[in-house]
Design a protein around this motif. Structure first.
Motif, short mmCIF file in Angstrom:
data_model
loop_
_atom_site.label_atom_id
_atom_site.label_comp_id
_atom_site.label_asym_id
_atom_site.label_seq_id
_atom_site.Cartn_x
_atom_site.Cartn_y
_atom_site.Cartn_z
N LYS A 1 0.82 -1.22 0.00
CA LYS A 1 0.00 0.00 0.00
C LYS A 1 0.85 1.27 0.00
O LYS A 1 0.32 2.37 -0.06
CB LYS A 1 -0.93 0.01 1.22
CG LYS A 1 -1.93 -1.14 1.23
CD LYS A 1 -2.81 -1.09 2.47
CE LYS A 1 -3.79 -2.25 2.51
NZ LYS A 1 -4.64 -2.22 3.74
N LYS A 2 2.16 1.08 0.07
CA LYS A 2 3.06 2.22 0.24
C LYS A 2 3.87 2.50 -1.02
O LYS A 2 4.18 1.60 -1.78
CB LYS A 2 4.00 1.92 1.42
CG LYS A 2 5.00 3.00 1.74
CD LYS A 2 5.87 2.57 2.93
CE LYS A 2 6.93 3.61 3.25
NZ LYS A 2 7.79 3.20 4.39
N THR A 3 4.19 3.77 -1.22
CA THR A 3 5.17 4.14 -2.25
C THR A 3 6.43 4.61 -1.53
O THR A 3 6.35 5.24 -0.48
CB THR A 3 4.64 5.25 -3.17
OG1 THR A 3 4.28 6.40 -2.39
CG2 THR A 3 3.44 4.77 -3.97
N TYR A 4 7.58 4.32 -2.10
CA TYR A 4 8.85 4.54 -1.42
C TYR A 4 9.69 5.60 -2.14
O TYR A 4 9.70 5.67 -3.38
CB TYR A 4 9.66 3.25 -1.38
CG TYR A 4 9.07 2.15 -0.53
CD1 TYR A 4 9.54 1.91 0.76
CD2 TYR A 4 8.04 1.34 -1.00
CE1 TYR A 4 9.01 0.88 1.54
CE2 TYR A 4 7.49 0.32 -0.24
CZ TYR A 4 7.99 0.10 1.04
OH TYR A 4 7.46 -0.91 1.81
N PRO A 5 10.44 6.40 -1.37
CA PRO A 5 11.45 7.26 -1.99
C PRO A 5 12.46 6.38 -2.72
O PRO A 5 12.65 5.21 -2.36
CB PRO A 5 12.10 7.98 -0.80
CG PRO A 5 11.08 7.91 0.29
CD PRO A 5 10.37 6.58 0.09
N LEU A 6 13.11 6.92 -3.73
CA LEU A 6 14.01 6.12 -4.55
C LEU A 6 15.11 5.45 -3.72
O LEU A 6 15.38 4.25 -3.87
CB LEU A 6 14.63 6.98 -5.65
CG LEU A 6 15.59 6.27 -6.61
CD1 LEU A 6 14.92 5.09 -7.29
CD2 LEU A 6 16.12 7.26 -7.65
N LYS A 7 15.75 6.19 -2.84
CA LYS A 7 16.83 5.62 -2.02
C LYS A 7 16.32 4.45 -1.17
O LYS A 7 16.98 3.42 -1.04
CB LYS A 7 17.44 6.69 -1.12
CG LYS A 7 18.30 7.73 -1.84
CD LYS A 7 18.88 8.72 -0.84
CE LYS A 7 19.67 9.82 -1.53
NZ LYS A 7 20.91 9.31 -2.16
N ALA A 8 15.13 4.62 -0.57
CA ALA A 8 14.56 3.57 0.27
C ALA A 8 14.20 2.34 -0.56
O ALA A 8 14.36 1.19 -0.10
CB ALA A 8 13.34 4.09 1.01
N SER B 1 8.00 -6.17 -7.00
CA SER B 1 8.28 -4.77 -7.35
C SER B 1 8.08 -3.86 -6.14
O SER B 1 7.31 -4.16 -5.23
CB SER B 1 7.40 -4.32 -8.50
OG SER B 1 6.03 -4.40 -8.14
N VAL B 2 8.79 -2.74 -6.17
CA VAL B 2 8.70 -1.72 -5.12
C VAL B 2 8.24 -0.43 -5.79
O VAL B 2 8.96 0.13 -6.63
CB VAL B 2 10.06 -1.51 -4.43
CG1 VAL B 2 9.92 -0.48 -3.31
CG2 VAL B 2 10.59 -2.83 -3.88
N ARG B 3 7.05 0.03 -5.45
CA ARG B 3 6.51 1.24 -6.09
C ARG B 3 7.20 2.49 -5.56
O ARG B 3 7.46 2.63 -4.37
CB ARG B 3 5.01 1.34 -5.86
CG ARG B 3 4.21 0.23 -6.55
CD ARG B 3 2.73 0.57 -6.62
NE ARG B 3 2.18 0.88 -5.31
CZ ARG B 3 1.23 1.80 -5.09
NH1 ARG B 3 0.77 2.50 -6.09
NH2 ARG B 3 0.77 1.99 -3.89
#
Length: 235
Positions: free
Chosen positions: A19-26, A223-225
């Protein structure tokens, strides 16, 4: 019958909040924490675009040089008649250089290369390979810099890590941006180069939202959004 996810994939999935979107570094940090496969996995970016690929003026396509390359040895073929362009391609490191001999070989089904470059003069005959090279994404195209008289420059750019991107018929776009063995900084710099190129490729005719989502993954991972606002992309 659907294939059962591996234990490694399921362990990686536990680390991601769907349910979360992540900053690029994270997001990159998460990829690094995923259980590793037995090979050096490719890191990929996936974009969902708000374009209609059936409309010729909404085709998103281009190339981008990756600051740190792809981590893959790129096999380059150059279609050029004997002469300065062919000699320059060989000197620049092309793996295969030829004209009628290579055209015949491709017509017989050979496609053991990653990128094809052609001189404008050679394209009169190379066009006949459309049915062979087109479906595999190997056809030289002026829009991607692979139809040119400056064969040496094209070969060097491809060898150094220039990648091509093209939206598919469902409006999605996938780009390989390196290997999981790269440092986090290398992955981030490659990712930002691709994001900038895709954003700049927005069709002028498009009305409404262009980029709906973006995600990072490796060959064998979930995948990581990404957080588009953190990337500076208007949503």
């Amino acid at each position: 019958m659907a294939r059962k996810p591996s234990k490694r994939y399921l362990k990686a999935l536990e680390l991601v909040d769907p349910k979360k979107t992540y900053p690029l570094k994270a997001a990159i940090d998460l990829l690094k924490r995923f259980p590793r496969a037995r090979f050096d996995e490719t890191v990929e970016m996936a974009f969902r675009l708000g374009v209609d690929p059936k409309q010729s003026d909404q085709m998103v396509r281009g190339t981008v040089p990756l600051p740190h390359g792809t981590g893959k040895k790129i096999r380059v073929l150059v279609f050029a008649k004997p002469g300065p362009a062919a000699d320059a391609a060989r000197a620049a490191g092309a793996d295969y250089v030829g004209f009628e001999d290579l055209i015949k070989k491709c017509q017989e089904g050979w496609t053991e290369f990653d990128v094809a470059i052609a001189t404008p003069e050679a394209m009169t005959e190379v066009r006949k390979l459309g049915k062979v090279l087109g479906p595999r994404g190997l056809m030289p195209n002026p829009k991607t810099g692979t139809v040119t008289d400056d064969t040496a420059r094209a070969v060097r750019e491809v060898k150094a890590g220039r990648v091509e991107f093209k939206v598919d018929k469902t409006g999605n776009l996938h780009v390989a941006i390196g290997k999981i063995s790269f440092t986090p900084e290398q992955i981030e710099e490659n990712a930002r180069a691709v994001i900038d190129a895709v954003v700049k490729a927005r069709p002028a005719s498009l009305r409404g939202r262009y980029l709906h989502s973006c995600a990072l993954s490796t060959t064998m991972s979930p995948s990581v959004r990404l957080d588009l606002k953190e990337l500076g992309i208007a949503v």
